[in-house]
Design a protein around this motif. Structure first.
Motif, PDB file in Angstrom:
ATOM      1  N   ALA A   1       0.845  -1.336  -0.015  1.00 53.39           N
ATOM      2  CA  ALA A   1       0.007   0.142  -0.014  1.00 53.39           C
ATOM      3  C   ALA A   1       0.786   1.262  -0.045  1.00 53.39           C
ATOM      4  N   SER A   2       2.037   1.196   0.646  1.00 47.24           N
ATOM      5  CA  SER A   2       2.696   2.432   0.886  1.00 47.24           C
ATOM      6  C   SER A   2       3.328   2.805  -0.499  1.00 47.24           C
ATOM      7  N   GLU A   3       3.566   1.903  -1.360  1.00 47.90           N
ATOM      8  CA  GLU A   3       4.040   1.797  -2.644  1.00 47.90           C
ATOM      9  C   GLU A   3       2.955   2.564  -3.883  1.00 47.90           C
ATOM     10  N   GLN A   4       1.617   2.584  -3.404  1.00 47.60           N
ATOM     11  CA  GLN A   4       0.636   2.900  -4.158  1.00 47.60           C
ATOM     12  C   GLN A   4       0.729   4.507  -4.363  1.00 47.60           C
ATOM     13  N   PRO A   5       0.376   4.849  -5.738  1.00 48.21           N
ATOM     14  CA  PRO A   5       0.202   6.373  -5.898  1.00 48.21           C
ATOM     15  C   PRO A   5      -0.842   7.041  -4.920  1.00 48.21           C
ATOM     16  N   GLY A   6      -0.873   7.980  -4.142  1.00 49.96           N
ATOM     17  CA  GLY A   6      -1.749   8.734  -3.576  1.00 49.96           C
ATOM     18  C   GLY A   6      -1.844   8.099  -2.133  1.00 49.96           C
TER      19      GLY A   6
ATOM     20  N   ALA B   1      -8.348   2.456  -6.395  1.00 46.15           N
ATOM     21  CA  ALA B   1      -6.973   1.744  -7.127  1.00 46.15           C
ATOM     22  C   ALA B   1      -6.489   0.693  -6.318  1.00 46.15           C
ATOM     23  N   TRP B   2      -6.325   0.991  -5.093  1.00 41.64           N
ATOM     24  CA  TRP B   2      -5.812   0.135  -4.055  1.00 41.64           C
ATOM     25  C   TRP B   2      -6.525  -1.067  -3.613  1.00 41.64           C
ATOM     26  N   LYS B   3      -7.981  -0.779  -3.717  1.00 40.58           N
ATOM     27  CA  LYS B   3      -9.068  -2.048  -3.386  1.00 40.58           C
ATOM     28  C   LYS B   3      -8.856  -2.919  -4.698  1.00 40.58           C
ATOM     29  N   GLU B   4      -8.654  -2.605  -5.853  1.00 41.01           N
ATOM     30  CA  GLU B   4      -8.514  -3.290  -7.099  1.00 41.01           C
ATOM     31  C   GLU B   4      -7.352  -3.927  -7.180  1.00 41.01           C
ATOM     32  N   ASN B   5      -6.303  -3.361  -6.548  1.00 43.18           N
ATOM     33  CA  ASN B   5      -4.855  -4.143  -6.710  1.00 43.18           C
ATOM     34  C   ASN B   5      -5.025  -5.643  -6.587  1.00 43.18           C
ATOM     35  N   LEU B   6      -4.354  -6.195  -7.508  1.00 44.82           N
ATOM     36  CA  LEU B   6      -4.446  -7.754  -7.490  1.00 44.82           C
ATOM     37  C   LEU B   6      -3.877  -8.671  -6.488  1.00 44.82           C
ATOM     38  N   ILE B   7      -2.905  -8.223  -5.798  1.00 44.36           N
ATOM     39  CA  ILE B   7      -2.224  -8.955  -4.562  1.00 44.36           C
ATOM     40  C   ILE B   7      -3.082  -8.405  -3.640  1.00 44.36           C
ATOM     41  N   HIS B   8      -3.895  -7.338  -3.192  1.00 43.81           N
ATOM     42  CA  HIS B   8      -4.457  -6.923  -2.410  1.00 43.81           C
ATOM     43  C   HIS B   8      -5.792  -7.730  -2.414  1.00 43.81           C
TER      44      HIS B   8
END
Length: 104
Positions: free
Chosen positions: A39-44, A70-77
């Motif tokens: 998460a800390s690497e995600q834009p925003g 975008a974070w909610k939809e991140n494949l690994i997440h």
């Protein structure tokens, strides 16, 4: 002891995750660590705070609703989200806009 997240001047957004854990770790600790690193690497992404007693409360801070989506939809997440019943008896996610903050 960690300090509160250093966030920019509002407005920004907060995702509040409250939960009650199941018994046993079931790889939760390692997965939670990996998710925070990702998460800390995600834009925003702006910051993170967490506390746990009977109820766990984790708050992540984001620059926009688009960054949250975008974070909610991140494949690994999403793969981690699919294990929710392994880790939680109950949880609730709340998304809100931070209009004001103060403190020292």
């Amino acid at each position: 002891m960690s300090l509160p997240a250093q966030t920019p001047q509002p407005p920004y957004f907060a995702v509040i995750f409250t939960s009650v854990r199941t018994d046993g770790d079931n790889d939760y600790g390692e997965t939670a660590k990996q998710m925070l690193e990702l998460a800390s690497e995600q834009p925003g992404f702006l910051g993170f705070e967490s506390a746990r007693q009977e109820i766990g409360i984790s708050v992540s801070y984001w620059a926009s609703q688009e960054a949250i989506a975008a974070w909610k939809e991140n494949l690994i997440h999403r793969q981690a989200q699919s294990r929710a019943k392994d880790w939680y008896r109950a949880f609730r996610v709340r998304v809100c806009r931070v209009e004001r903050e103060y403190g020292f």
